[in-house]
Design an enzyme around this catalytic site. Structure first.
Site, mmCIF file in Angstrom:
data_model
loop_
_atom_site.group_PDB
_atom_site.id
_atom_site.type_symbol
_atom_site.label_atom_id
_atom_site.label_comp_id
_atom_site.label_asym_id
_atom_site.label_seq_id
_atom_site.Cartn_x
_atom_site.Cartn_y
_atom_site.Cartn_z
ATOM 1 N N ASP A 241 0.830 -1.189 0.000
ATOM 2 C CA ASP A 241 0.000 0.000 0.000
ATOM 3 C C ASP A 241 0.878 1.256 0.000
ATOM 4 O O ASP A 241 1.871 1.329 0.728
ATOM 5 C CB ASP A 241 -0.902 -0.024 1.240
ATOM 6 C CG ASP A 241 -1.866 1.130 1.298
ATOM 7 O OD1 ASP A 241 -2.710 1.249 0.397
ATOM 8 O OD2 ASP A 241 -1.775 1.914 2.263
ATOM 9 N N GLU A 295 1.522 -0.199 -4.891
ATOM 10 C CA GLU A 295 0.610 0.888 -5.215
ATOM 11 C C GLU A 295 1.440 2.166 -5.293
ATOM 12 O O GLU A 295 1.969 2.623 -4.279
ATOM 13 C CB GLU A 295 -0.479 1.025 -4.145
ATOM 14 C CG GLU A 295 -1.455 2.144 -4.447
ATOM 15 C CD GLU A 295 -2.297 2.528 -3.238
ATOM 16 O OE1 GLU A 295 -3.489 2.843 -3.426
ATOM 17 O OE2 GLU A 295 -1.765 2.543 -2.106
#
Length: 598
Positions: A241, A295
């Site tokens: 993330d 990401e």
């Protein structure tokens, strides 16, 4: 009514396309990608390149204990459904213990399971059951920040001299104001004042999500130990993330007014980001057969390859957001703006060029942070929903990238019909409301008209399994709204209809598994300026395939490029498809197909 036709003779064609790993050299695309030589399979085979991933948002997938919240046992219960779809690997959103300020992206204990989701035994059973079905599990790794209820932060906050103080970023304010003018992704300042010490701590996201100090080697070693813990349990993939924000700008200088307009990019400019990812790879990831995806929101395309070029030993793949956010204002990220097919396809071409010979990409048209694909890039009106959902499936599964299908896309699930603010659950929407509506910058009507289209809550409504109470998701009170169209759109109904969106996904996944050109072939857009028909080729050795999608709700005549003709119709969403040797196609509204070229 449209229906799916997998043409007679395709089985023979597929068997002929099962080339060995020692395949011949691949020719470059003749125009757009002329500088890219697509690698042979034998150069760098990897299971995650050929896999089809399915993203599960556990909270909304399947509830088995009637508390209204999806759980790990619900995922186990539906593994056979996913296997029948053709899924090779599953990515699950955060499963760790969390107070759920940001639906699991605020972690209070990295080595415990969120109590609403089950137990560690449930997680171990999930891994075991997936292995029985030859499926792999990717987990979400959230290590840019923790929850403010994590023991590290509780210790850090307790005293300026506590050893954990330097696990986070604490700074003195300036004239009773935050240390600098950093904005938070969720609205307001990225600094929160602590009443006890008088200092501020940094949080790029919610104030309950303090950022970890990656400059502290003890932080990195603790995080690496946590990664090994999950990898040793049999996890095969890790999605990192907001990976590009681990390294912060030294000294935290104020952003200029121009930099503030695109602060997301500024937050990816930390000087040590690649050194840290390379260290994580060297110390942890390289020791396991693990697929890694980062990401990299905020990273411009021209810098993105630094994260996944295999010669750099960082990550395997990246989630880029240029395509999925093409209709979002870069400054007011809640605001919707118009987009065109030419923009859509040109971004795809740019991403393909950026990946080049030594990288690999992911391809996705929706996820837990974006609206439903069919409502976003298709047409979710009843007469066009199914046709456009199949068209988007065709695009997703024929790119030179690993496809990620978000739960419900295979049913053609749509955005939720939000009407007022209190129907939203998302902390991001609430933060934007404070920044823009309560401050008087925009009216409530203008704001709601936009977030109905852009809110990530659209993709977080529970999965629609059948037409019974609560769409078969739970027998309790669901944690979030059930889309009222579940009576018409649900998995049980889709499985019984031969021409359903679900069955089209199954056939497209089967084709991707059996035609190497759809995985490894060179990509060439045939007319980047066309705003009506999206047509491109995938070429591997002597095999060429044409993918054609009509993006309009009216019929279109499409003429193939000179010297090209269709040898075989591989799959088509309409009954009346082109005959062999055709040099043109009469496309129905939202018609899509894959054709082998002569």
């Amino acid at each position: 009514m449209s229906f799916i036709t997998l043409r007679t003779g395709v089985a023979v064609a597929l068997s002929s396309l099962m080339i060995s790993l020692a395949c011949p050299a691949v020719s470059a695309a003749p125009s757009v990608n002329q500088d890219i030589l697509v690698q042979k399979e034998s150069e760098y085979p990897a299971w995650w390149k050929e896999a089809v991933f399915y993203q599960i948002y556990p909270r909304s997938f399947k509830d088995t204990n009637d508390d209204g919240i999806g759980d790990i046992r619900g995922i186990i219960e539906k593994l056979d459904y996913l296997k029948s779809l053709g899924i090779d690997a599953i990515w699950i959103n955060p499963h760790y213990d969390s107070p759920n300020t940001d639906n699991g992206y605020d972690i209070s204990n990295y080595r415990q399971i969120m109590k609403e989701y089950g137990t560690m035994e449930d997680f171990d059973n999930l891994v075991a059951e997936m292995k029985k079905r030859n499926m792999r599990l990717m987990i979400d790794v959230v290590i840019n920040h923790t929850s403010d209820q994590h023991p590290w932060f509780i210790q850090s906050k307790s005293d300026k001299n506590n050893p954990y103080r330097d696990y986070y970023f604490w700074r003195d304010g300036k004239d009773n104001q935050p240390p600098n003018n950093y904005p938070s992704f969720f609205g307001g300042s990225a600094w929160q004042k602590d009443a006890k010490s008088g200092q501020y701590y940094l949080h790029y996201f919610a104030r309950q999500q303090p950022d970890l100090n990656w400059d502290n080697p003890k932080v990195r070693e603790d995080l690496y130990a946590m990664l090994r813990f999950w990898l040793d349990k049999g996890v095969s993939g890790m999605r990192f993330d907001t990976v590009a924000t681990y390294s912060k700008i030294p000294g935290f200088p104020n952003l200029t007014s121009e930099q503030q307009k695109n602060f997301a990019e500024q937050y990816t400019m930390g000087p040590n980001i690649h050194r840290y990812i390379q260290e994580m790879n060297r110390k942890v990831l390289s020791w396991y057969d693990v697929a890694t995806a980062g990401e990299i929101f905020g990273v411009p395309l021209d810098r993105s390859s630094q994260f996944f070029d295999r010669r750099r030993h960082e990550l395997n793949m990246a989630f880029m957001f240029d395509l999925i956010r093409l209709d979002r204002d870069s400054n007011e990220r809640w605001r919707h703006k118009s987009w065109s097919l030419s923009q859509f396809r040109q971004i795809i071409s740019k991403m393909d060029v950026t990946v080049g010979k030594y990288g690999w990409n992911t391809f996705f048209l929706d996820n837990h942070d974006n609206p439903r694909a069919v409502s976003h890039f298709g047409d979710d009106r009843p007469q066009w929903r199914e046709a456009s959902a199949k068209a988007l499936a065709t695009i997703t599964l024929t790119q030179r990238a690993t496809p990620f299908i978000y739960q419900g896309s295979e049913l053609g699930m749509t955005n939720y019909p939000f009407r007022q603010l209190n129907e939203f659950d998302d902390i991001e929407v609430k933060g934007f409301w404070q920044d823009y509506v309560q401050s008087g910058k925009v009216t409530a009507t203008e704001f709601l008209d936009n977030v109905r289209l852009t809110s990530r809550d659209n993709s977080r409504t529970p999965f629609q399994w059948n037409d019974t109470l609560n769409a078969g998701f739970t027998r309790g009170k669901p944690w979030f709204h059930i889309n009222p169209n579940y009576v018409e759109i649900n998995a049980e109904r889709e499985e019984t209809r031969e021409d359903s969106v679900l069955n089209y996904y199954k056939k497209m996944i089967q084709l991707r598994h059996h035609i190497p050109a759809l995985v490894y072939g060179a990509y060439q857009d045939l007319n980047p300026q066309d705003n009506t028909v999206y047509a491109y080729t995938r070429t591997l050795g002597n095999e060429r395939y044409l993918v054609v999608v009509n993006f309009k709700e009216y019929p279109v005549r499409y003429t193939l490029p000179a010297n090209d003709a269709i040898e075989e119709v591989v799959i088509d969403t309409q009954q009346q498809a082109a005959a062999p040797h055709s040099t043109s196609l009469s496309l129905s509204p939202w018609q899509a197909g894959v054709y082998k070229l002569r």
